[in-house]
Scaffold this motif. Structure first.
Motif, PDB file in Angstrom:
ATOM      1  N   ASP A 217       0.827  -1.207   0.000  1.00 22.53           N
ATOM      2  CA  ASP A 217       0.000   0.000   0.000  1.00 22.53           C
ATOM      3  C   ASP A 217       0.868   1.267   0.000  1.00 22.53           C
ATOM      4  O   ASP A 217       0.387   2.354   0.286  1.00 22.53           O
ATOM      5  CB  ASP A 217      -0.962   0.005   1.182  1.00 22.53           C
ATOM      6  N   ASN A 218       2.172   1.105  -0.296  1.00 19.50           N
ATOM      7  CA  ASN A 218       3.171   2.175  -0.361  1.00 19.50           C
ATOM      8  C   ASN A 218       3.529   2.771   1.000  1.00 19.50           C
ATOM      9  O   ASN A 218       4.212   3.787   1.055  1.00 19.50           O
ATOM     10  CB  ASN A 218       2.773   3.284  -1.342  1.00 19.50           C
ATOM     11  N   LYS A 219       3.092   2.175   2.079  1.00 21.46           N
ATOM     12  CA  LYS A 219       3.531   2.613   3.404  1.00 21.46           C
ATOM     13  C   LYS A 219       4.917   2.045   3.636  1.00 21.46           C
ATOM     14  O   LYS A 219       5.206   0.891   3.299  1.00 21.46           O
ATOM     15  CB  LYS A 219       2.571   2.148   4.490  1.00 21.46           C
ATOM     16  N   LYS A 220       5.796   2.869   4.201  1.00 22.69           N
ATOM     17  CA  LYS A 220       7.189   2.493   4.395  1.00 22.69           C
ATOM     18  C   LYS A 220       7.547   2.686   5.865  1.00 22.69           C
ATOM     19  O   LYS A 220       7.224   3.718   6.448  1.00 22.69           O
ATOM     20  CB  LYS A 220       8.065   3.364   3.505  1.00 22.69           C
ATOM     21  N   TYR A 221       8.202   1.685   6.433  1.00 20.35           N
ATOM     22  CA  TYR A 221       8.598   1.727   7.841  1.00 20.35           C
ATOM     23  C   TYR A 221      10.081   1.411   7.992  1.00 20.35           C
ATOM     24  O   TYR A 221      10.621   0.571   7.262  1.00 20.35           O
ATOM     25  CB  TYR A 221       7.816   0.691   8.663  1.00 20.35           C
ATOM     26  N   LEU A 222      10.709   2.067   8.956  1.00 22.35           N
ATOM     27  CA  LEU A 222      12.075   1.768   9.352  1.00 22.35           C
ATOM     28  C   LEU A 222      12.002   0.976  10.650  1.00 22.35           C
ATOM     29  O   LEU A 222      11.425   1.442  11.637  1.00 22.35           O
ATOM     30  CB  LEU A 222      12.871   3.059   9.574  1.00 22.35           C
ATOM     31  N   TYR A 223      12.551  -0.227  10.638  1.00 19.72           N
ATOM     32  CA  TYR A 223      12.602  -1.067  11.827  1.00 19.72           C
ATOM     33  C   TYR A 223      14.039  -1.079  12.342  1.00 19.72           C
ATOM     34  O   TYR A 223      14.970  -1.324  11.581  1.00 19.72           O
ATOM     35  CB  TYR A 223      12.143  -2.496  11.505  1.00 19.72           C
ATOM     36  N   SER A 224      14.214  -0.817  13.630  1.00 18.20           N
ATOM     37  CA  SER A 224      15.537  -0.764  14.246  1.00 18.20           C
ATOM     38  C   SER A 224      15.622  -1.746  15.400  1.00 18.20           C
ATOM     39  O   SER A 224      14.641  -1.976  16.099  1.00 18.20           O
ATOM     40  CB  SER A 224      15.820   0.643  14.781  1.00 18.20           C
ATOM     41  N   GLY A 225      16.814  -2.311  15.592  1.00 17.08           N
ATOM     42  CA  GLY A 225      17.025  -3.246  16.693  1.00 17.08           C
ATOM     43  C   GLY A 225      16.736  -4.686  16.320  1.00 17.08           C
ATOM     44  O   GLY A 225      16.478  -5.516  17.189  1.00 17.08           O
ATOM     45  N   ILE A 226      16.809  -5.004  15.051  1.00 21.64           N
ATOM     46  CA  ILE A 226      16.561  -6.371  14.586  1.00 21.64           C
ATOM     47  C   ILE A 226      17.715  -7.252  15.051  1.00 21.64           C
ATOM     48  O   ILE A 226      18.882  -6.861  14.989  1.00 21.64           O
ATOM     49  CB  ILE A 226      16.433  -6.397  13.052  1.00 21.64           C
ATOM     50  N   CYS A 227      17.401  -8.454  15.500  1.00 19.13           N
ATOM     51  CA  CYS A 227      18.446  -9.331  16.029  1.00 19.13           C
ATOM     52  C   CYS A 227      19.421  -9.742  14.919  1.00 19.13           C
ATOM     53  O   CYS A 227      19.057  -9.833  13.748  1.00 19.13           O
ATOM     54  CB  CYS A 227      17.852 -10.539  16.743  1.00 19.13           C
ATOM     55  N   GLU A 228      20.654  -9.964  15.322  1.00 19.69           N
ATOM     56  CA  GLU A 228      21.722 -10.276  14.366  1.00 19.69           C
ATOM     57  C   GLU A 228      21.463 -11.564  13.604  1.00 19.69           C
ATOM     58  O   GLU A 228      21.799 -11.666  12.419  1.00 19.69           O
ATOM     59  CB  GLU A 228      23.056 -10.327  15.088  1.00 19.69           C
ATOM     60  N   ASP A 229      20.864 -12.551  14.240  1.00 18.28           N
ATOM     61  CA  ASP A 229      20.567 -13.814  13.552  1.00 18.28           C
ATOM     62  C   ASP A 229      19.574 -13.598  12.417  1.00 18.28           C
ATOM     63  O   ASP A 229      19.721 -14.162  11.329  1.00 18.28           O
ATOM     64  CB  ASP A 229      20.017 -14.851  14.528  1.00 18.28           C
ATOM     65  N   ALA A 230      18.569 -12.777  12.650  1.00 20.02           N
ATOM     66  CA  ALA A 230      17.581 -12.481  11.613  1.00 20.02           C
ATOM     67  C   ALA A 230      18.215 -11.714  10.458  1.00 20.02           C
ATOM     68  O   ALA A 230      17.916 -11.972   9.284  1.00 20.02           O
ATOM     69  CB  ALA A 230      16.407 -11.700  12.197  1.00 20.02           C
ATOM     70  N   MET A 231      19.114 -10.793  10.788  1.00 21.58           N
ATOM     71  CA  MET A 231      19.816 -10.044   9.742  1.00 21.58           C
ATOM     72  C   MET A 231      20.681 -10.979   8.906  1.00 21.58           C
ATOM     73  O   MET A 231      20.707 -10.891   7.681  1.00 21.58           O
ATOM     74  CB  MET A 231      20.676  -8.939  10.363  1.00 21.58           C
ATOM     75  N   PHE A 232      21.373 -11.882   9.554  1.00 17.75           N
ATOM     76  CA  PHE A 232      22.201 -12.857   8.846  1.00 17.75           C
ATOM     77  C   PHE A 232      21.347 -13.683   7.893  1.00 17.75           C
ATOM     78  O   PHE A 232      21.716 -13.897   6.736  1.00 17.75           O
ATOM     79  CB  PHE A 232      22.915 -13.768   9.858  1.00 17.75           C
ATOM     80  N   ASP A 233      20.207 -14.149   8.391  1.00 20.32           N
ATOM     81  CA  ASP A 233      19.325 -14.990   7.571  1.00 20.32           C
ATOM     82  C   ASP A 233      18.873 -14.284   6.302  1.00 20.32           C
ATOM     83  O   ASP A 233      18.901 -14.868   5.216  1.00 20.32           O
ATOM     84  CB  ASP A 233      18.099 -15.431   8.378  1.00 20.32           C
ATOM     85  N   ILE A 234      18.447 -13.040   6.411  1.00 22.09           N
ATOM     86  CA  ILE A 234      17.927 -12.347   5.225  1.00 22.09           C
ATOM     87  C   ILE A 234      19.050 -11.954   4.267  1.00 22.09           C
ATOM     88  O   ILE A 234      18.891 -12.014   3.050  1.00 22.09           O
ATOM     89  CB  ILE A 234      17.038 -11.143   5.601  1.00 22.09           C
ATOM     90  N   ILE A 235      20.197 -11.603   4.789  1.00 24.69           N
ATOM     91  CA  ILE A 235      21.305 -11.193   3.920  1.00 24.69           C
ATOM     92  C   ILE A 235      21.893 -12.383   3.168  1.00 24.69           C
ATOM     93  O   ILE A 235      22.229 -12.271   1.991  1.00 24.69           O
ATOM     94  CB  ILE A 235      22.378 -10.452   4.741  1.00 24.69           C
ATOM     95  N   PHE A 236      21.977 -13.525   3.819  1.00 25.71           N
ATOM     96  CA  PHE A 236      22.599 -14.680   3.193  1.00 25.71           C
ATOM     97  C   PHE A 236      21.596 -15.677   2.615  1.00 25.71           C
ATOM     98  O   PHE A 236      21.920 -16.843   2.393  1.00 25.71           O
ATOM     99  CB  PHE A 236      23.564 -15.351   4.164  1.00 25.71           C
ATOM    100  N   GLY A 237      20.386 -15.206   2.334  1.00 25.47           N
ATOM    101  CA  GLY A 237      19.415 -15.997   1.592  1.00 25.47           C
ATOM    102  C   GLY A 237      18.789 -17.152   2.330  1.00 25.47           C
ATOM    103  O   GLY A 237      18.349 -18.115   1.703  1.00 25.47           O
ATOM    104  N   GLN A 238      18.713 -17.072   3.644  1.00 27.06           N
ATOM    105  CA  GLN A 238      18.118 -18.147   4.428  1.00 27.06           C
ATOM    106  C   GLN A 238      16.613 -17.957   4.631  1.00 27.06           C
ATOM    107  O   GLN A 238      15.996 -18.699   5.366  1.00 27.06           O
ATOM    108  CB  GLN A 238      18.802 -18.231   5.798  1.00 27.06           C
ATOM    109  N   VAL A 239      16.043 -16.959   3.963  1.00 24.58           N
ATOM    110  CA  VAL A 239      14.632 -16.619   4.150  1.00 24.58           C
ATOM    111  C   VAL A 239      13.841 -17.078   2.930  1.00 24.58           C
ATOM    112  O   VAL A 239      14.164 -16.714   1.805  1.00 24.58           O
ATOM    113  CB  VAL A 239      14.482 -15.097   4.352  1.00 24.58           C
ATOM    114  N   LYS A 240      12.806 -17.883   3.160  1.00 22.21           N
ATOM    115  CA  LYS A 240      11.963 -18.350   2.053  1.00 22.21           C
ATOM    116  C   LYS A 240      10.772 -17.437   1.834  1.00 22.21           C
ATOM    117  O   LYS A 240      10.248 -17.350   0.745  1.00 22.21           O
ATOM    118  CB  LYS A 240      11.496 -19.775   2.319  1.00 22.21           C
ATOM    119  N   SER A 241      10.352 -16.737   2.894  1.00 20.88           N
ATOM    120  CA  SER A 241       9.213 -15.833   2.804  1.00 20.88           C
ATOM    121  C   SER A 241       9.585 -14.500   3.456  1.00 20.88           C
ATOM    122  O   SER A 241       9.804 -14.441   4.668  1.00 20.88           O
ATOM    123  CB  SER A 241       7.990 -16.426   3.507  1.00 20.88           C
TER     124      SER A 241
END
Length: 79
Positions: A34-58
């Motif tokens: 719907d074109n709404k944009k949010y900045l999320y801060s304080g995301i855990c390092e494991d979650a960041m690793f997963d999304i950066i290195f392609g461990q996320v299916k959804s």
């Protein structure tokens, strides 16, 4: 610097248009369909690793679990 993981793994989501992540600051900018944009801060390092290195299916499930439902993550509406 923000990185767009969807350049390697296109977003196929009914709720999201784009995700940009910054591993150095543990932040993500999420643009919803719907074109709404949010900045999320304080995301855990494991979650960041997963999304950066392609461990996320959804991406939608990742945003729900790692950004929206994580009580340690703060959200700021950008647009």
């Amino acid at each position: 610097m923000f990185f767009t993981p969807s350049t390697r793994n296109p977003i196929k989501s009914s709720a999201l248009d784009n995700i940009e992540v910054n591993q150095a600051t543990n932040q993500a900018i999420v643009t919803f369909d719907d074109n709404k944009k949010y900045l999320y801060s304080g995301i855990c390092e494991d979650a960041m690793f997963d999304i950066i290195f392609g461990q996320v299916k959804s991406f939608g499930k990742w945003v729900n679990a790692s950004c929206i439902k994580d009580s340690d993550v703060s959200a700021f509406k950008l647009a």
